[in-house]
Scaffold this motif. Structure first.
Motif, short mmCIF file in Angstrom:
data_model
loop_
_atom_site.label_atom_id
_atom_site.label_comp_id
_atom_site.label_asym_id
_atom_site.label_seq_id
_atom_site.Cartn_x
_atom_site.Cartn_y
_atom_site.Cartn_z
N LEU A 141 0.84 -1.19 0.00
CA LEU A 141 0.00 0.00 0.00
C LEU A 141 0.88 1.25 0.00
O LEU A 141 1.97 1.25 0.58
CB LEU A 141 -0.90 0.03 1.24
N PRO A 142 0.42 2.33 -0.63
CA PRO A 142 1.17 3.59 -0.58
C PRO A 142 0.94 4.29 0.76
O PRO A 142 -0.11 4.13 1.39
CB PRO A 142 0.56 4.40 -1.74
N GLY A 143 1.94 5.05 1.18
CA GLY A 143 1.82 5.76 2.45
C GLY A 143 2.74 6.95 2.52
O GLY A 143 3.65 7.13 1.70
N ARG A 144 2.50 7.79 3.54
CA ARG A 144 3.32 8.96 3.80
C ARG A 144 3.90 8.88 5.21
O ARG A 144 3.23 8.47 6.14
CB ARG A 144 2.48 10.25 3.69
N VAL A 145 5.16 9.28 5.33
CA VAL A 145 5.84 9.25 6.61
C VAL A 145 5.43 10.47 7.43
O VAL A 145 5.38 11.60 6.90
CB VAL A 145 7.37 9.22 6.42
N GLU A 146 5.13 10.24 8.71
CA GLU A 146 4.79 11.31 9.64
C GLU A 146 5.71 11.21 10.85
O GLU A 146 6.04 10.11 11.29
CB GLU A 146 3.33 11.21 10.09
N PRO B 231 16.39 4.81 13.57
CA PRO B 231 17.60 5.27 14.28
C PRO B 231 18.54 6.08 13.40
O PRO B 231 19.22 6.98 13.89
CB PRO B 231 18.24 3.96 14.75
N ASP B 232 18.61 5.77 12.10
CA ASP B 232 19.51 6.48 11.20
C ASP B 232 18.81 7.63 10.47
O ASP B 232 19.41 8.26 9.59
CB ASP B 232 20.10 5.51 10.17
N GLN B 233 17.54 7.86 10.82
CA GLN B 233 16.75 8.96 10.25
C GLN B 233 16.73 8.91 8.72
O GLN B 233 16.86 9.92 8.04
CB GLN B 233 17.29 10.31 10.75
N ILE B 234 16.55 7.69 8.21
CA ILE B 234 16.41 7.51 6.76
C ILE B 234 15.01 7.92 6.31
O ILE B 234 14.83 8.52 5.25
CB ILE B 234 16.70 6.05 6.39
N LEU B 235 14.00 7.61 7.13
CA LEU B 235 12.63 7.98 6.82
C LEU B 235 12.38 9.39 7.32
O LEU B 235 12.54 9.68 8.51
CB LEU B 235 11.65 7.00 7.48
N LEU B 236 12.01 10.28 6.42
CA LEU B 236 11.81 11.68 6.75
C LEU B 236 10.33 12.05 6.59
O LEU B 236 9.65 11.52 5.71
CB LEU B 236 12.66 12.57 5.85
N PRO B 237 9.83 12.94 7.45
CA PRO B 237 8.42 13.33 7.36
C PRO B 237 8.07 13.85 5.97
O PRO B 237 8.81 14.63 5.38
CB PRO B 237 8.31 14.43 8.42
N GLY B 238 6.93 13.38 5.47
CA GLY B 238 6.49 13.78 4.14
C GLY B 238 6.95 12.86 3.03
O GLY B 238 6.47 12.97 1.90
#
Length: 421
Positions: free
Chosen positions: A58-63, A286-293
């Motif tokens: 499924l598609p999604g957005r990081v928050e 932990p490595d902040q690979i996923l960023l908001p948006g």
């Protein structure tokens, strides 16, 4: 030259013998290597029921797990910016300084009013105490005594009001020091030194986001949710052994994120405009690979199909009208069957309708075949396995092929040199 000419009888015998040879040659069968009689080699797999985890993508957005907008709570001029943009900050760390001079003056005035109220209250208390003694001796009237007691009470109330005014002045003065409410990473400053900020307009100064863990918000149609519930209720799908719904992120470049997550909840309200339900998954970051948006795709584990029929993705044929089909080998010939396709699983499609256990599915070699063509099945070998030759015979026990089985039941004839096909 006359010595070379044959007698007329011998000429007739030669002609008759030549004719017999031609007739005999025309009656012989063509050699087995003729292209029209050859069996075209194709790569195949024999489908067998396999326990398979059923997942949906499924598609999604990081928050961000926490998202704090830093806003002005008093009016004034920004005099200092006390952080490095894009850095990590701690809760309580000073971020901005707004000119405190006007608020110091207001506080001083409130403190003076409190002192005055305390002085008035002291005088009123002493008068009330004096009148309380005189009233017993009837030296003052009851009215004068009552007025003195009321004045003492009013003085105490004035002290409380002055203390509240001083407290409000302290709060406003404290708001001139803008601190971070949470631990996280701060973005760019939205104002500069010398900018006028307003509490009335709630001027935004910066944003602090906590992203050591993140949410991914997903949507799913009510039809898909209903199908999942029906599959679980009928026993076609079984819950995962741990009972938790697992989630895996697929990044924009197609690579898989190495930190698994979990589904927190499924919304109970359907969006009336889209007919979809909101899902939320949580992932460590932990490595902040996923960023908001960020846009990502999430694979959600829905259960285990104990009797899933899997075929390689390249075996599936798509028609112009959007239908799906497979080419099977039955009685040594190609047969096309329409199928219903379920979710994807590790490079394979789960076929829900139109395919039976034991069917032989063609995976490679479509360019040389058509429905009804005679073919010679050879076990399919995925690319990258051993010598990488997909059409070479697989060793016994190769995936998708029963041990010791010949999927087509025939041996391919050896083509003569120069033959096509």
């Amino acid at each position: 030259m006359s010595n070379l000419r044959l007698p007329s009888g011998q000429q007739v015998r030669v002609v008759i013998f030549s004719s017999l040879l031609l007739l005999t040659a025309c009656g012989e069968k063509p050699p087995s290597g003729v292209p029209g009689e050859m069996k075209v080699p194709v790569s195949v797999v024999t489908v067998q029921p396999t326990p398979t985890e059923v997942v949906v993508e499924l598609p999604g957005r990081v928050e961000a797990i926490k998202d704090a907008q830093i806003r002005a709570r008093v009016n004034g001029i920004v005099t200092e910016i006390n952080f490095d943009q894009g850095s990590d900050v701690k809760a309580g760390q000073l971020l901005f300084t707004i000119d405190p001079a006007p608020y110091r003056a207001v506080r001083a005035q409130a403190a003076a009013q409190l002192q005055r109220a305390e002085a008035d209250a002291k005088s009123a208390r002493l008068l009330a105490e004096r009148y309380s003694k005189l009233i017993k001796a009837n030296a003052v009237s009851r009215q004068e005594y009552d007025n003195a007691m009321a004045a003492a009470g009013q003085a105490e109330a004035a002290i409380a009001a002055a203390e509240a005014t001083l407290q409000a002045a302290d709060i406003d003065l404290g708001y001139t020091k803008v601190d971070s409410p949470i631990d996280g990473r701060i973005g760019k400053s939205l104002v500069t030194e010398g900018a006028l900020v307003s509490a009335t307009a709630a001027t935004q100064l910066a944003t602090v986001q906590q992203i050591n863990r993140v949410y991914v918000d997903l949507t799913r149609s009510t039809a898909e949710v209903s199908q999942l519930r029906q599959a679980l209720a009928s026993g076609k799908l079984e819950q995962s052994p741990d009972g938790n719904a697992k989630a895996e992120v697929v990044l924009e470049d197609g690579s898989s994120y190495d930190q698994p997550g979990k589904v927190l909840f499924s919304g109970i309200t359907v969006d009336p405009t889209t007919g979809q339900v909101v899902l939320r998954a949580e992932f460590p970051n932990p490595d902040q690979i996923l960023l908001p948006g960020m846009y990502v795709r999430v694979r959600l584990q829905q259960g285990v199909d104990e009797k899933a029929l899997l075929v390689p993705q390249q075996a599936l044929q798509r028609t112009a009208d959007g239908l799906s089909s497979l080419m099977l080998v039955r009685d040594g010939k190609v047969q096309v069957v329409a199928v219903e396709v379920g979710p994807e699983s590790k490079g394979n499609w789960i076929i829900t309708e139109g395919l039976n256990a034991g069917d032989v599915v063609i995976v490679e070699g479509f360019q040389k075949i058509r429905p009804g063509a005679a073919v010679q099945g050879m076990p399919w070998k995925p690319k990258g396995s051993q010598d990488g030759n997909a059409s070479a015979p697989a060793e016994p026990g190769a995936p998708g092929v029963e041990k010791g089985a010949d999927p087509s039941g025939d041996k391919a004839p050896v083509a003569e040199p120069g033959s096509k096909g």
